[in-house]
Scaffold this active site. Structure first.
Site, PDB file in Angstrom:
ATOM      1  N   SER A  69       0.836  -1.197   0.000  1.00  0.00           N
ATOM      2  CA  SER A  69       0.000   0.000   0.000  1.00  0.00           C
ATOM      3  C   SER A  69       0.877   1.256   0.000  1.00  0.00           C
ATOM      4  O   SER A  69       1.736   1.402  -0.866  1.00  0.00           O
ATOM      5  CB  SER A  69      -0.958  -0.036   1.190  1.00  0.00           C
ATOM      6  OG  SER A  69      -2.005   0.883   1.010  1.00  0.00           O
ATOM      7  N   ASP A 213      -5.842  -3.807  -2.540  1.00  0.00           N
ATOM      8  CA  ASP A 213      -4.827  -3.514  -1.526  1.00  0.00           C
ATOM      9  C   ASP A 213      -4.230  -4.781  -0.913  1.00  0.00           C
ATOM     10  O   ASP A 213      -4.945  -5.653  -0.422  1.00  0.00           O
ATOM     11  CB  ASP A 213      -5.469  -2.661  -0.432  1.00  0.00           C
ATOM     12  CG  ASP A 213      -4.443  -2.017   0.485  1.00  0.00           C
ATOM     13  OD1 ASP A 213      -3.417  -2.646   0.771  1.00  0.00           O
ATOM     14  OD2 ASP A 213      -4.689  -0.883   0.915  1.00  0.00           O
TER      15      ASP A 213
END
Length: 749
Positions: A69, A213
């Site tokens: 991320s 993610d």
């Protein structure tokens, strides 16, 4: 907590004094490999920058970098060759609110689209007659373009082990929930996938998989660093892990928690494998705290200074034992020349025209371009709002040569939009808009907007792009407003009229860039006035006329509500002719000739300017300069074609805003206004705006005596909301010494 950190630091220093010898013995005399792992955490991930700066200051050479991320973005930049200090400079320069907004910034929108952009509470897209929902709220066009610019030095690298430091990042296969380790491909797409928070960002398609993610399954990829060959892993973690039961308040909190159970199991194993573990104390911030970037970076730098002795001791030990190892280099970013485009291929176009796309793109094969030029070219297409997202990949075709592969995702052709508005002058309105693209012909936009109110309004617009570069346009429009207009004498109300105005127009426009346009047009105009009650003198009836005009517009504002910088300028000048007055004049209840009241309806010339300039005056403040004016030459018909002075929002035809008086307290054939204001954000989304204005009016035409002077003040308290600005103002005018209240809620029609 401070005492705990001191004790931990002492143990780490003591451990490192003896740690390398064991490692070296196991490694057969080879220098041990150092891995760096950066966790995900949204805005909190910017605290990693302080750790990178400490590593650089210590001269510690990193051999592998892994991240998830936000950790993948910071880690990738470091692996490419940016130093920790350079990454901090980049982070300070970026507009994070824009990068992570669910709508493009106003500066990204083409001039002809700005007036209607982002002014509705609800926008419902329709495709083939059915509502269409996206897989996430944020498509991330601005983020993608910014990443493409930052990753330009490695645009030709497809194997991330060939970076200055080998790199891997983590994503999640949305179909299976499996961990996906990204170490090859186009780095921009991989980074965007690694931080595609489910239901917040749209998923990213890479190959035959849709990725989101990586924090869902592996937010702290120490295991990945070990798999790459790291003997010692430095782990920087900004995540607080699973939330406690008393912190799970809303259904969204619970859903978010459920999505990270798998990562919690992975983290326990990763923590055991981490040799130097750095936990950042960021409980006061969330993943969405992009308004606190400076504070988060500073806390990361504090943590980095605490860890510096550990990094320095490790670096010195390695350098003493392995003097022949490659030396540490802080800035490792390779030089990248401009690229020559051998071809441009576009995929994803269904409803839009490829000629239109290429014309707006304005890139040529065999032309040489840099990252910023490619970014501006894509923005020029994206600004038309025909597209939800436009991404590109440069495929190497030889030294400094690449083919450009563009993937476009179109917006639905039809949108239904809703808004609410209240203003002291217009009262409450429910606003409905229907926007249809490619109606009848391609490369066009049609819209109809209606304000349902006791003071109703209606607008219809049609715009067709023309020209090789599609920077010309042909437009048609109709407009209607029906207002209650008070007539004042010496700031005392004398009469109330029902004022109706309508026009139909055609025009040609040339867009110089995303913020500026010029044009020429002709407009048929209609006026109707009806007094609400009998008075000593009154006019009733209607008239129509033709108006040929030229115009020039600039809109470089950075945002729709409470802009911090930029200019909004509208100028129009023209010739009014072919008037057909149908008015009747009355005095003491008896009809009299129009010229008895001094009215004449000959041809005349006019010009009108409205300009507001916003200049930043600090992180939470802006200065405002406003200049406005209007003048009619060879003119004597103030009621139908005069300029309406007053008010703080533009809500009527021919209105010139002025603090201190209501709309229509002065109606004149000529006026010049200067305003100064100061905008201060006293807390997030809450603003105070004091203003002062001066005006000269009645200085042209049939003027009785000298010109007249006006001075006024306003103090506005406002809140920036999804509804639009919510504002309450107090106004004062020196000429009558009266305090006035003014309210505006939502965007003006």
């Amino acid at each position: 907590m401070k005492r705990y950190s001191t004790i931990l630091l002492a143990f780490l220093l003591l451990g490192i004094c003896f740690y390398p010898a064991g490692i070296f013995a196991q490694s057969g005399g080879e220098r041990p490999k150092i891995g760096l792992t950066l966790s995900g955490g949204g805005a909190k991930g910017l605290a990693h920058i302080g750790i990178l700066q400490a590593i650089d200051s210590a001269g510690l050479k990193i051999d592998y970098v892994t991240g998830t991320s936000m950790g993948s973005i910071v880690g990738a930049l470091y692996a490419m060759g940016y130093s920790g200090d350079t990454i901090e400079v980049l982070a300070d320069q970026l507009d994070w609110d824009n990068l992570f907004a669910n709508q493009p910034a106003l500066t990204e929108i083409s001039y002809e689209e700005k007036s209607e952009y982002n002014k509705y509470i609800v926008e419902i897209p329709f495709e083939y007659g059915k509502p269409k929902l996206a897989s996430g709220v944020i498509t991330g066009e601005q983020l993608w373009l910014e990443l493409a610019r930052l990753c330009w030095p490695v645009k030709d690298v497809r194997d991330f082990s060939d970076f200055s430091i080998p790199f891997k990042c983590i994503a999640t296969d949305v179909a299976t929930g499996d961990i996906v380790t990204l170490d090859t491909g186009y780095i921009v797409s991989c980074l965007r996938a690694s931080m595609a928070i489910p239901s917040i960002f749209t998923a990213v398609k890479i190959g035959d998989r849709k990725l989101v993610d990586g924090g869902v399954v592996r937010n702290f990829p120490v295991i990945t660093a070990k798999e790459m060959g790291a003997d010692i892993v430095i782990g920087s973690n900004v995540s607080g892990g699973l939330r406690k039961a008393d912190e799970l308040v809303t259904p969204i909190d619970i859903l978010y928690q459920l999505g990270f159970y798998k990562d919690a199991v992975d983290f326990r194993e990763a923590r055991k494998l981490c040799d130097i573990y750095i936990q950042h104390e960021l409980e006061d911030y969330s993943a969405a705290s992009f308004g606190s970037v400076d504070s988060i970076i500073e806390l990361g730098k504090v943590r980095g200074r605490e860890m510096y002795p550990v990094f320095k001791k490790l670096a010195d030990s390695l350098n003493a034992l392995y003097p022949a190892a490659p030396p540490f280099v802080k800035d490792r970013l390779p030089f990248t020349p401009d690229v020559e485009l051998t071809s441009i291929n576009i995929d994803g176009l269904v409803h839009s025209d490829e000629k239109f796309f290429r014309g707006r793109l304005n890139l040529q094969t065999d032309g040489c371009y840099n990252a910023e030029q490619l970014r501006e070219a894509v923005r020029n297409v994206f600004g038309t709002r025909f597209y939800k997202q436009i991404t590109y990949e440069l495929i190497p075709e030889g030294p400094a040569k690449s083919s450009m592969h563009i993937e476009a995702e179109e917006n639905p052709l039809t949108y239904v939009k809703f808004a609410l508005h209240y203003n002291t002058f217009t009262n409450a309105s429910a606003i409905v808009n229907l926007t249809q693209r490619n109606f009848a012909v391609r490369n066009s936009r049609s819209s109809v907007t209606a304000a349902i109110s006791e003071n109703p309004r209606l607008r219809g617009e049609y715009f067709k792009y023309l020209g090789r570069k599609r920077n010309f346009g042909f437009g048609m429009g109709v407009y209607y407003e029906n207002n209650g207009l008070n007539i004042y004498e010496n700031f005392k109300r004398q009469q109330q009229y029902r004022s109706k105005y309508a026009h139909a127009e055609i025009h040609m426009q040339y867009m110089l860039n995303l913020t500026m346009a010029i044009g020429v047009g002709t407009r048929w105009e209609y006026f109707n006035y009806r007094p609400s009650f009998a008075a000593t003198e009154e006019i009733r009836g209607n008239s129509n006329q033709m108006n040929n005009y030229v115009y020039y517009g600039v809109n470089s504002l950075d945002r729709k509500i409470y802009p911090r910088k930029g200019m909004d300028l509208q100028f129009e000048a023209g010739w009014v002719y072919n008037q057909h007055p149908g008015y009747r004049a009355y005095r003491d209840g008896h009809e009299v000739p129009l010229d008895t009241l001094g009215l004449a309806f000959g041809n005349y010339q006019h010009a009108m300017l409205q300009m507001k300039y916003h200049l930043p005056a600090g992180p939470a403040s802006a200065l405002q300069l406003g200049i406005a004016g209007g003048i009619n030459y060879n003119y004597n018909q103030p009621l139908s074609n005069g300029y309406i002075l007053g008010g703080l929002n533009t809500v009527a035809h021919h209105q010139l805003q002025f603090p201190g008086i209501y709309e229509g307290e002065v109606i004149t054939s000529s006026a010049a206004i200067v305003q100064l204001g100061y905008q201060r954000e006293v807390m997030r989304n809450v603003f105070l705006v004091p203003r002062v204005g001066v005006a000269l009016y009645d200085f042209n035409g049939d003027v009785q005596g000298r010109y007249k002077y006006l001075s006024g003040y306003a103090l506005t308290a406002g809140y920036s909301s999804r509804l639009g600005p919510i504002e309450g103002s107090l106004m004062y005018c020196d000429q009558d010494g009266r305090l006035r209240a003014y309210v505006n809620i939502g965007f003006s029609f």
